[in-house]
Motif scaffolding. Structure first.
Motif, PDB file in Angstrom:
ATOM      1  N   GLY A 192       0.790  -1.227   0.000  1.00 23.47           N
ATOM      2  CA  GLY A 192       0.000   0.000   0.000  1.00 23.47           C
ATOM      3  C   GLY A 192       0.820   1.272   0.000  1.00 23.47           C
ATOM      4  O   GLY A 192       0.263   2.371  -0.092  1.00 23.47           O
ATOM      5  N   ALA A 193       2.150   1.157   0.085  1.00 28.24           N
ATOM      6  CA  ALA A 193       2.991   2.344   0.237  1.00 28.24           C
ATOM      7  C   ALA A 193       2.915   3.275  -0.971  1.00 28.24           C
ATOM      8  O   ALA A 193       2.874   4.500  -0.822  1.00 28.24           O
ATOM      9  CB  ALA A 193       4.437   1.923   0.493  1.00 28.24           C
ATOM     10  N   ALA A 194       2.902   2.704  -2.176  1.00 28.57           N
ATOM     11  CA  ALA A 194       2.942   3.537  -3.378  1.00 28.57           C
ATOM     12  C   ALA A 194       1.741   4.476  -3.438  1.00 28.57           C
ATOM     13  O   ALA A 194       1.878   5.667  -3.730  1.00 28.57           O
ATOM     14  CB  ALA A 194       3.004   2.657  -4.617  1.00 28.57           C
ATOM     15  N   ARG A 195       0.560   3.958  -3.158  1.00 30.97           N
ATOM     16  CA  ARG A 195      -0.646   4.780  -3.229  1.00 30.97           C
ATOM     17  C   ARG A 195      -0.733   5.772  -2.075  1.00 30.97           C
ATOM     18  O   ARG A 195      -1.277   6.865  -2.221  1.00 30.97           O
ATOM     19  CB  ARG A 195      -1.877   3.869  -3.273  1.00 30.97           C
ATOM     20  N   LEU A 196      -0.174   5.410  -0.929  1.00 30.78           N
ATOM     21  CA  LEU A 196      -0.164   6.334   0.202  1.00 30.78           C
ATOM     22  C   LEU A 196       0.755   7.517  -0.060  1.00 30.78           C
ATOM     23  O   LEU A 196       0.454   8.654   0.328  1.00 30.78           O
ATOM     24  CB  LEU A 196       0.290   5.577   1.458  1.00 30.78           C
ATOM     25  N   LEU A 197       1.860   7.276  -0.753  1.00 30.16           N
ATOM     26  CA  LEU A 197       2.858   8.318  -0.991  1.00 30.16           C
ATOM     27  C   LEU A 197       2.564   9.167  -2.227  1.00 30.16           C
ATOM     28  O   LEU A 197       3.075  10.284  -2.353  1.00 30.16           O
ATOM     29  CB  LEU A 197       4.241   7.680  -1.143  1.00 30.16           C
ATOM     30  N   LYS A 198       1.761   8.677  -3.129  1.00 32.65           N
ATOM     31  CA  LYS A 198       1.537   9.359  -4.398  1.00 32.65           C
ATOM     32  C   LYS A 198       1.040  10.792  -4.234  1.00 32.65           C
ATOM     33  O   LYS A 198       1.527  11.697  -4.948  1.00 32.65           O
ATOM     34  CB  LYS A 198       0.555   8.551  -5.256  1.00 32.65           C
ATOM     35  N   PRO A 199       0.096  11.102  -3.326  1.00 30.55           N
ATOM     36  CA  PRO A 199      -0.357  12.487  -3.191  1.00 30.55           C
ATOM     37  C   PRO A 199       0.742  13.461  -2.765  1.00 30.55           C
ATOM     38  O   PRO A 199       0.597  14.679  -2.946  1.00 30.55           O
ATOM     39  CB  PRO A 199      -1.450  12.395  -2.110  1.00 30.55           C
ATOM     40  N   LEU A 200       1.828  12.945  -2.209  1.00 32.02           N
ATOM     41  CA  LEU A 200       2.952  13.804  -1.823  1.00 32.02           C
ATOM     42  C   LEU A 200       3.903  14.048  -2.987  1.00 32.02           C
ATOM     43  O   LEU A 200       4.897  14.776  -2.839  1.00 32.02           O
ATOM     44  CB  LEU A 200       3.738  13.161  -0.679  1.00 32.02           C
ATOM     45  N   GLY A 201       3.633  13.437  -4.132  1.00 28.89           N
ATOM     46  CA  GLY A 201       4.538  13.567  -5.265  1.00 28.89           C
ATOM     47  C   GLY A 201       5.738  12.658  -5.172  1.00 28.89           C
ATOM     48  O   GLY A 201       6.734  12.854  -5.880  1.00 28.89           O
ATOM     49  N   ILE A 202       5.651  11.662  -4.315  1.00 28.50           N
ATOM     50  CA  ILE A 202       6.742  10.692  -4.175  1.00 28.50           C
ATOM     51  C   ILE A 202       6.332   9.413  -4.892  1.00 28.50           C
ATOM     52  O   ILE A 202       5.312   8.810  -4.569  1.00 28.50           O
ATOM     53  CB  ILE A 202       7.029  10.379  -2.698  1.00 28.50           C
ATOM     54  N   ARG A 203       7.126   9.027  -5.860  1.00 30.49           N
ATOM     55  CA  ARG A 203       6.853   7.765  -6.547  1.00 30.49           C
ATOM     56  C   ARG A 203       7.831   6.711  -6.074  1.00 30.49           C
ATOM     57  O   ARG A 203       9.056   6.874  -6.194  1.00 30.49           O
ATOM     58  CB  ARG A 203       6.968   7.898  -8.061  1.00 30.49           C
ATOM     59  N   VAL A 204       7.304   5.643  -5.524  1.00 26.88           N
ATOM     60  CA  VAL A 204       8.114   4.469  -5.237  1.00 26.88           C
ATOM     61  C   VAL A 204       7.630   3.376  -6.183  1.00 26.88           C
ATOM     62  O   VAL A 204       6.435   3.111  -6.289  1.00 26.88           O
ATOM     63  CB  VAL A 204       7.991   4.021  -3.758  1.00 26.88           C
TER      64      VAL A 204
ATOM     65  N   TRP B  26      10.397   8.981   6.276  1.00 27.54           N
ATOM     66  CA  TRP B  26      11.346   7.921   5.950  1.00 27.54           C
ATOM     67  C   TRP B  26      10.603   6.695   5.453  1.00 27.54           C
ATOM     68  O   TRP B  26       9.411   6.513   5.743  1.00 27.54           O
ATOM     69  CB  TRP B  26      12.178   7.562   7.191  1.00 27.54           C
ATOM     70  N   LEU B  27      11.316   5.856   4.707  1.00 26.59           N
ATOM     71  CA  LEU B  27      10.714   4.673   4.093  1.00 26.59           C
ATOM     72  C   LEU B  27      11.439   3.400   4.504  1.00 26.59           C
ATOM     73  O   LEU B  27      12.662   3.388   4.678  1.00 26.59           O
ATOM     74  CB  LEU B  27      10.761   4.775   2.564  1.00 26.59           C
ATOM     75  N   ASN B  28      10.664   2.332   4.636  1.00 33.34           N
ATOM     76  CA  ASN B  28      11.207   0.974   4.776  1.00 33.34           C
ATOM     77  C   ASN B  28      10.225   0.060   4.056  1.00 33.34           C
ATOM     78  O   ASN B  28       9.359  -0.567   4.675  1.00 33.34           O
ATOM     79  CB  ASN B  28      11.354   0.600   6.256  1.00 33.34           C
ATOM     80  N   VAL B  29      10.362  -0.033   2.742  1.00 33.16           N
ATOM     81  CA  VAL B  29       9.339  -0.658   1.899  1.00 33.16           C
ATOM     82  C   VAL B  29      10.000  -1.416   0.745  1.00 33.16           C
ATOM     83  O   VAL B  29      11.186  -1.284   0.490  1.00 33.16           O
ATOM     84  CB  VAL B  29       8.373   0.407   1.323  1.00 33.16           C
ATOM     85  N   GLY B  30       9.173  -2.229   0.047  1.00 31.83           N
ATOM     86  CA  GLY B  30       9.594  -2.827  -1.212  1.00 31.83           C
ATOM     87  C   GLY B  30      10.422  -4.080  -1.095  1.00 31.83           C
ATOM     88  O   GLY B  30      11.264  -4.355  -1.947  1.00 31.83           O
ATOM     89  N   HIS B  31      10.149  -4.930  -0.084  1.00 39.84           N
ATOM     90  CA  HIS B  31      10.975  -6.104   0.155  1.00 39.84           C
ATOM     91  C   HIS B  31      10.530  -7.337  -0.629  1.00 39.84           C
ATOM     92  O   HIS B  31      11.169  -8.394  -0.531  1.00 39.84           O
ATOM     93  CB  HIS B  31      10.992  -6.427   1.651  1.00 39.84           C
ATOM     94  N   GLY B  32       9.448  -7.240  -1.372  1.00 38.31           N
ATOM     95  CA  GLY B  32       9.012  -8.358  -2.193  1.00 38.31           C
ATOM     96  C   GLY B  32       8.749  -9.610  -1.377  1.00 38.31           C
ATOM     97  O   GLY B  32       8.080  -9.570  -0.340  1.00 38.31           O
ATOM     98  N   ALA B  33       9.311 -10.734  -1.823  1.00 40.31           N
ATOM     99  CA  ALA B  33       9.128 -12.010  -1.124  1.00 40.31           C
ATOM    100  C   ALA B  33      10.131 -12.203   0.004  1.00 40.31           C
ATOM    101  O   ALA B  33      10.130 -13.252   0.649  1.00 40.31           O
ATOM    102  CB  ALA B  33       9.259 -13.158  -2.124  1.00 40.31           C
ATOM    103  N   LEU B  34      10.976 -11.195   0.269  1.00 42.45           N
ATOM    104  CA  LEU B  34      12.062 -11.349   1.235  1.00 42.45           C
ATOM    105  C   LEU B  34      11.857 -10.522   2.492  1.00 42.45           C
ATOM    106  O   LEU B  34      12.818 -10.256   3.220  1.00 42.45           O
ATOM    107  CB  LEU B  34      13.396 -10.956   0.578  1.00 42.45           C
ATOM    108  N   GLY B  35      10.620 -10.123   2.783  1.00 38.39           N
ATOM    109  CA  GLY B  35      10.389  -9.265   3.939  1.00 38.39           C
ATOM    110  C   GLY B  35      10.861  -9.862   5.246  1.00 38.39           C
ATOM    111  O   GLY B  35      11.532  -9.184   6.041  1.00 38.39           O
TER     112      GLY B  35
ATOM    113  N   LEU C 176      16.040   5.739  -1.576  1.00 41.98           N
ATOM    114  CA  LEU C 176      15.214   6.166  -2.710  1.00 41.98           C
ATOM    115  C   LEU C 176      15.951   7.214  -3.535  1.00 41.98           C
ATOM    116  O   LEU C 176      16.485   8.182  -3.004  1.00 41.98           O
ATOM    117  CB  LEU C 176      13.890   6.754  -2.206  1.00 41.98           C
ATOM    118  N   SER C 177      15.989   7.019  -4.848  1.00 39.53           N
ATOM    119  CA  SER C 177      16.583   8.010  -5.756  1.00 39.53           C
ATOM    120  C   SER C 177      15.556   9.100  -6.024  1.00 39.53           C
ATOM    121  O   SER C 177      14.412   8.818  -6.356  1.00 39.53           O
ATOM    122  CB  SER C 177      17.008   7.351  -7.078  1.00 39.53           C
TER     123      SER C 177
END
Length: 415
Positions: A256-268, A375-384, A413-414
């Motif tokens: 859910g992180a991508a949609r939560l961050l999108k209104p801030l102009g942050i794309r993950v 700050w972010l701690n996201v995107g771990h896929g199958a390795l969380g 994040l770049s």
């Protein structure tokens, strides 16, 4: 400093553990009534430190026709009218080079080995934790000689990265795991990694919650975040129409992180990959594995959790829906019956579906954003579960302004 962590899965709770241990005032918020209610609930149960190669690899393009046309493919892509999905897919394909895959694997191995060290230290430091943790070792089974030879060819490269692995004949695989006796006729061999662990991620989260509550960490459960908004003092987390009073916010909300961050102009670049698992209750004297098993050809994993067997697999790239495809559960049952027929015949199995929060290249995102308090701690896929402790320690170091861990910049994040 008051820190709010959004997400009470294994990543959020591990973050809370290391941040609270560093002396921060931590609050965890989650929309569910209980911790570990989503992807951390029923994952594969493997702490697979030496097997972190990304899904994006040099052989992916040749597999696309099967992914698109065969219903029982281990990986399945269902195209949607979604810019988010297609952009992720194009970035995924661009990462499917040998050079990028090897670089990603090196970075992930560094993080996974750190995580292994920290997990073992955490277990020693918190004796109350009971989550079916076993240093089980792992066997990756290969069903044909060509696949086995390819795995053997990779051993030298893996050793240069710190992996301790052995190539075994089919007979040797059965010696290590006698429950595989029935499968011996169609095994070409396997790769044994003694240093791998197994454990129940949900029980780990439940135990960690108890430890954190004793330490004074607050939990706001059944409390969804309405939105993140930028204000005069940075980003605010809006809950029930009002901002929560915090100094820093950590996003650990998985898919859910991508949609939560999108209104801030942050794309993950995170997109959900749907996974399935079955959990069999084991009866006495049933031939079930004690060693962690991965069936390489069918991408199915088997992990013993006390008197249960967790069977997990499947990667469906088809959006955010948690609707179940009965055929996918049937596939897991069929594969279980092939390797461990007594398990499949003797026990009913609990079913689970979860959304793995995957980045196209396979690297998680751990660190600051352009907003100083976010700050972010996201995107771990199958390795969380595998990467949770290491990622949380990197996050805690970063928030403290420490550069003690050399690999930290690889996961920021770049902008």
């Amino acid at each position: 400093m008051r820190i709010l962590i959004i997400g009470a899965g294994v990543i959020g709770l591990s973050s809370a553990y290391y941040l609270s241990r560093a002396g921060y005032d931590v609050t965890v918020v989650d929309r569910h009534e209980e911790v570990a209610s989503e992807t951390s609930f029923g994952n594969g149960g493997q702490l697979s430190y030496s097997y972190v190669a990304p899904l994006a690899g040099p052989g992916v393009v040749s597999k696309l026709p099967r992914w698109l046309t065969q219903r029982d493919s281990p990986v399945r892509f269902r195209p949607k009218l979604s810019v988010e999905q297609w952009r992720w897919c194009f970035e995924f394909l661009s990462a499917c080079t040998r050079a990028r895959s090897e670089l990603t694997t090196q970075k992930l191995l560094s993080l996974s080995f750190l995580s292994r060290t920290l997990m073992h230290e955490l277990i020693a430091a918190e004796p109350s934790l009971d989550f079916d943790f076993v240093r089980s070792g792992k066997l990756v089974l290969h069903r044909d000689a060509k696949s086995m030879q390819s795995a053997v060819d990779l051993l030298a490269f893996q050793r240069t990265l710190g992996c301790e692995q052995l190539a075994l004949s089919a007979e040797a695989c059965v010696e290590i795991e006698p429950a595989l006796a029935h499968a011996r006729p169609f095994l070409a061999g396997g790769i044994h990694t003694p240093s791998e662990d197994t454990a129940d991620c949900r029980r780990f989260c439940n135990g960690l919650e108890a430890v954190l509550r004793e330490r004074g960490v607050r939990f706001l459960m059944n409390t969804p975040i309405d939105a993140l908004k930028s204000g005069a003092t940075g980003v605010e987390a809006i809950c029930n129409g009002a901002p929560l009073a915090v100094d820093r916010i950590v996003i650990a909300s998985g898919a859910g992180a991508a949609r939560l961050l999108k209104p801030l102009g942050i794309r993950v670049a995170i997109y959900p990959i749907k996974g399935y698992s079955l959990t069999f209750d084991l009866q006495p004297h049933i031939a079930a594995p004690h060693v962690s098993i991965t069936d390489f050809a069918h991408k199915v994993v088997y992990a013993r959790l006390g008197e249960r067997l967790r069977v997990g697999g499947i990667a469906d790239i088809d959006g955010y829906s948690l609707d179940a495809d009965p055929a996918r559960f049937a596939t897991l049952r069929k594969e279980t019956a092939t390797l461990f027929p007594e398990v499949a015949q003797s026990a009913a199995a609990g079913e689970w579906i979860g959304l793995r929060p995957a980045t196209p290249h396979g690297l998680p995102i751990v660190g600051p954003t352009r907003y100083p308090n976010l700050w972010l701690n996201v995107g771990h896929g199958a390795l969380g579960f595998t990467l949770a402790t290491g990622s949380a320690a990197l996050l805690a170091d970063g928030l403290a302004g420490s550069n003690n861990r050399e690999l930290s910049s690889a996961f920021v994040l770049s902008h």
